[in-house]
Design a protein around this motif. Structure first.
Motif, PDB file in Angstrom:
ATOM      1  N   LEU A  75      50.398  44.549  41.831  1.00 34.68           N
ATOM      2  CA  LEU A  75      49.500  45.037  40.779  1.00 34.68           C
ATOM      3  C   LEU A  75      48.143  45.459  41.344  1.00 34.68           C
ATOM      4  O   LEU A  75      47.533  46.417  40.841  1.00 34.68           O
ATOM      5  N   ALA A  76      47.694  44.798  42.405  1.00 33.93           N
ATOM      6  CA  ALA A  76      46.456  45.237  43.077  1.00 33.93           C
ATOM      7  C   ALA A  76      46.668  46.608  43.712  1.00 33.93           C
ATOM      8  O   ALA A  76      45.811  47.506  43.611  1.00 33.93           O
ATOM      9  N   ALA A  77      47.829  46.786  44.357  1.00 37.84           N
ATOM     10  CA  ALA A  77      48.162  48.089  44.952  1.00 37.84           C
ATOM     11  C   ALA A  77      48.264  49.162  43.868  1.00 37.84           C
ATOM     12  O   ALA A  77      47.864  50.315  44.064  1.00 37.84           O
ATOM     13  N   PHE A  78      48.774  48.769  42.690  1.00 38.59           N
ATOM     14  CA  PHE A  78      48.882  49.695  41.560  1.00 38.59           C
ATOM     15  C   PHE A  78      47.497  50.169  41.119  1.00 38.59           C
ATOM     16  O   PHE A  78      47.275  51.369  40.910  1.00 38.59           O
ATOM     17  N   VAL A  79      46.543  49.231  40.978  1.00 43.74           N
ATOM     18  CA  VAL A  79      45.179  49.594  40.560  1.00 43.74           C
ATOM     19  C   VAL A  79      44.536  50.534  41.576  1.00 43.74           C
ATOM     20  O   VAL A  79      43.910  51.539  41.202  1.00 43.74           O
ATOM     21  N   VAL A  80      44.694  50.238  42.866  1.00 41.03           N
ATOM     22  CA  VAL A  80      44.137  51.093  43.921  1.00 41.03           C
ATOM     23  C   VAL A  80      44.749  52.491  43.843  1.00 41.03           C
ATOM     24  O   VAL A  80      44.048  53.505  43.929  1.00 41.03           O
ATOM     25  N   THR A  81      46.063  52.538  43.648  1.00 40.03           N
ATOM     26  CA  THR A  81      46.774  53.823  43.542  1.00 40.03           C
ATOM     27  C   THR A  81      46.264  54.628  42.354  1.00 40.03           C
ATOM     28  O   THR A  81      46.018  55.837  42.458  1.00 40.03           O
TER      29      THR A  81
END
Length: 509
Positions: A248-254
């Protein structure tokens, strides 16, 4: 560069008929969440589902539904909300037929997962259709009041219907009953709904966002499900939580970097919508716990039949309908939403507080009925402006994902509530049994201690639910700062971004 305000189109003359079919679809989805719980013991026995795998009848649906909601919301924005809505209904009906006809464990679990997939298309499409069809403040208040009452009270209706179907027909009808709901709603929607054409988001689909959000949400929901059955320190549970945080952190960054994000961060970062998603998620945690513990208390401790248990929840349904359609709807255009949401959650907390006084022989009329009325009134009053606020003020092209976030906060809240409160209840029950088992020397005394230990577990968990509702009230009061929706302005839809829309006083929803 800002453009001059666009004159809103004339309201769709068929919008109230459309609301009828959207409400039927919403009722079907909400009913399904509780109706299957009642049928599960019978289905498990008939299909030979092992004790270890029975939770997957619930979990398969929850993972597919929770994991794909954001994707479903984006598909609605891209493909058209009416088309997505009708497709979701037809698919849900087919999956329900498959579940009702199941001949074994694999067929049942596959049907439940398919129901989750099509539910993830259907739920955000339904809410976003309301958001784009009802733009006038008073009408919007009435439409969301009806929708909020169904969203809140449908689960209890499911207990009644599930009890009747399981007791007087058989568990297969808890699946087959979805088919007429879905067909009526799909046919009605096809002929009646006229979706505004300017609200589409035709940007390319954000595939990395879809993959990361789906895997992250699935890991999160499964982590809580696993925690309930295997404990919080179980290696797989911990792995799932760590994976969900990373994904989910990677999702926000993306989403912050890609040109056409699956979930534009502007939908989340506006404080009013953020406050709604957070407070709604917390409220659902406490409500899921209540349904679970009160159902067990009435059936196991008080020996109610499934049908009688369902009817015992009617005061809560009545309270939700009154709170949503009479209090929330009438006041939403006159007072700020936080002055409905915060007191609503607090009133629900007082109702929940009453239930911490449960004993083995508690009077239904003396304690449980008034507690349910307060819970229903409070939740109905708070849910109604929350549902409207979660999508009001977003650009039309973002209505689907904003709606999906409402469902996501509810789904994740439900998973957390079931796992967290069950764990608290189980610990308190075990501790009580350990302390009192030695003194119970006769069968009657042992039976009484077993019942008292269960009640001790329920009340311990309900104390936590009270605290969670108080937190939801505080968050709503602090974060939700928009004024009353009196319809004196409309949100910007010129594509310049939500920041422009929320500068207009009144509609920073």
């Amino acid at each position: 560069m800002s453009q001059s305000p666009v004159t809103p189109p004339a309201p769709d003359p068929m919008r109230w008929k459309a609301l009828t079919f959207i409400a039927i679809a919403q009722l079907m989805v909400v009913l399904d969440a509780t109706i299957v719980n009642i049928a599960l013991p019978s289905a498990q026995e008939d299909l030979g589902i092992s004790e270890g795998n029975k939770q997957w009848v619930i979990t398969a649906y929850a993972l597919a539904f929770g994991g794909l909601l954001l994707f479903g919301g984006r598909i609605a924005d891209l493909w058209g909300r009416k088309r997505t809505f009708v497709t979701g209904l037809i698919g849900f009906a087919a999956a329900s037929a498959l579940g009702g006809a199941a001949t074994g464990e694999a067929m049942m679990l596959g049907a439940r997962a398919l129901q989750g997939v099509f539910g993830a298309l259907l739920a955000p499409a339904a809410l976003s259709l309301l958001a784009v069809m009802f733009t006038e403040a008073k009408e919007r208040a009435k439409a969301f009041g009806i929708y909020g009452a169904i969203a809140g009270g449908g689960g209890a209706v499911g207990l009644i219907l599930g009890g009747f179907l399981t007791e007087y027909l058989n568990w297969r009808w808890t699946f087959f009953v979805n088919i007429p709901f879905a067909i009526i709603a799909a046919v009605g929607a096809y002929f009646v709904i006229r979706e505004p054409s300017e609200g589409r988001n035709r940007s390319p689909l954000d595939i990395p966002g879809v993959v990361l959000s789906t895997l992250g949400l699935v890991a999160l929901v499964y982590g809580f499900t696993r925690a309930e059955s295997d404990g919080w320190s179980d290696a797989v549970t911990v792995t799932m939580f760590v994976a969900s945080v990373v994904l989910l952190a990677a999702f926000v960054v993306t989403e912050a970097k890609v040109k056409s994000p699956l979930l534009p961060l502007r939908v989340l970062t506006e404080r009013n919508r953020g406050g709604v998603y957070l407070s709604l998620g917390l409220a659902i945690i406490s409500m899921f716990g209540l349904f679970l513990f009160l159902t067990y208390y009435l059936q196991i401790v008080q020996n109610y039949s499934p049908v009688k248990t369902g009817f015992a929840f009617l005061p809560m349904i009545f309270g939700m309908i009154v709170g949503s359609t009479q209090i929330g709807t009438r006041l939403m255009t006159r007072v700020a939403p936080r002055l409905l949401m915060a007191p609503g959650f607090l009133l629900a907390a007082v109702g929940m507080l009453l239930l911490t006084q449960l004993e083995v022989d508690t009077s239904y009329a003396g304690l449980i009925l008034p507690a349910q009325l307060m819970l229903g009134l409070g939740m109905g009053t708070a849910f109604m402006p929350a549902m409207s606020l979660a999508t009001h003020g977003v650009e039309p092209r973002d209505a689907g994902v904003a709606s999906a976030m409402v469902n996501t906060s509810q789904q994740v809240g439900g998973a957390i509530g079931t796992a967290l409160l069950n764990t608290i209840a189980a610990s308190a029950t075990t501790a009580y049994l350990t302390d009192h088992a030695a003194s119970a020397t006769t069968p009657a005394a042992q039976k009484l201690v077993a019942a008292q230990s269960m009640v001790e577990g329920y009340t311990s968990a309900i104390w936590w639910a009270v605290g969670i509702l108080v937190a939801a009230s505080a968050i709503a009061f602090v974060l939700v700062n928009t004024g009353a929706d009196d319809g004196s302005a409309t949100a910007s839809s010129d594509g310049e971004g939500v920041e422009d829309a929320v500068k207009i006083p009144v509609v920073a929803h």
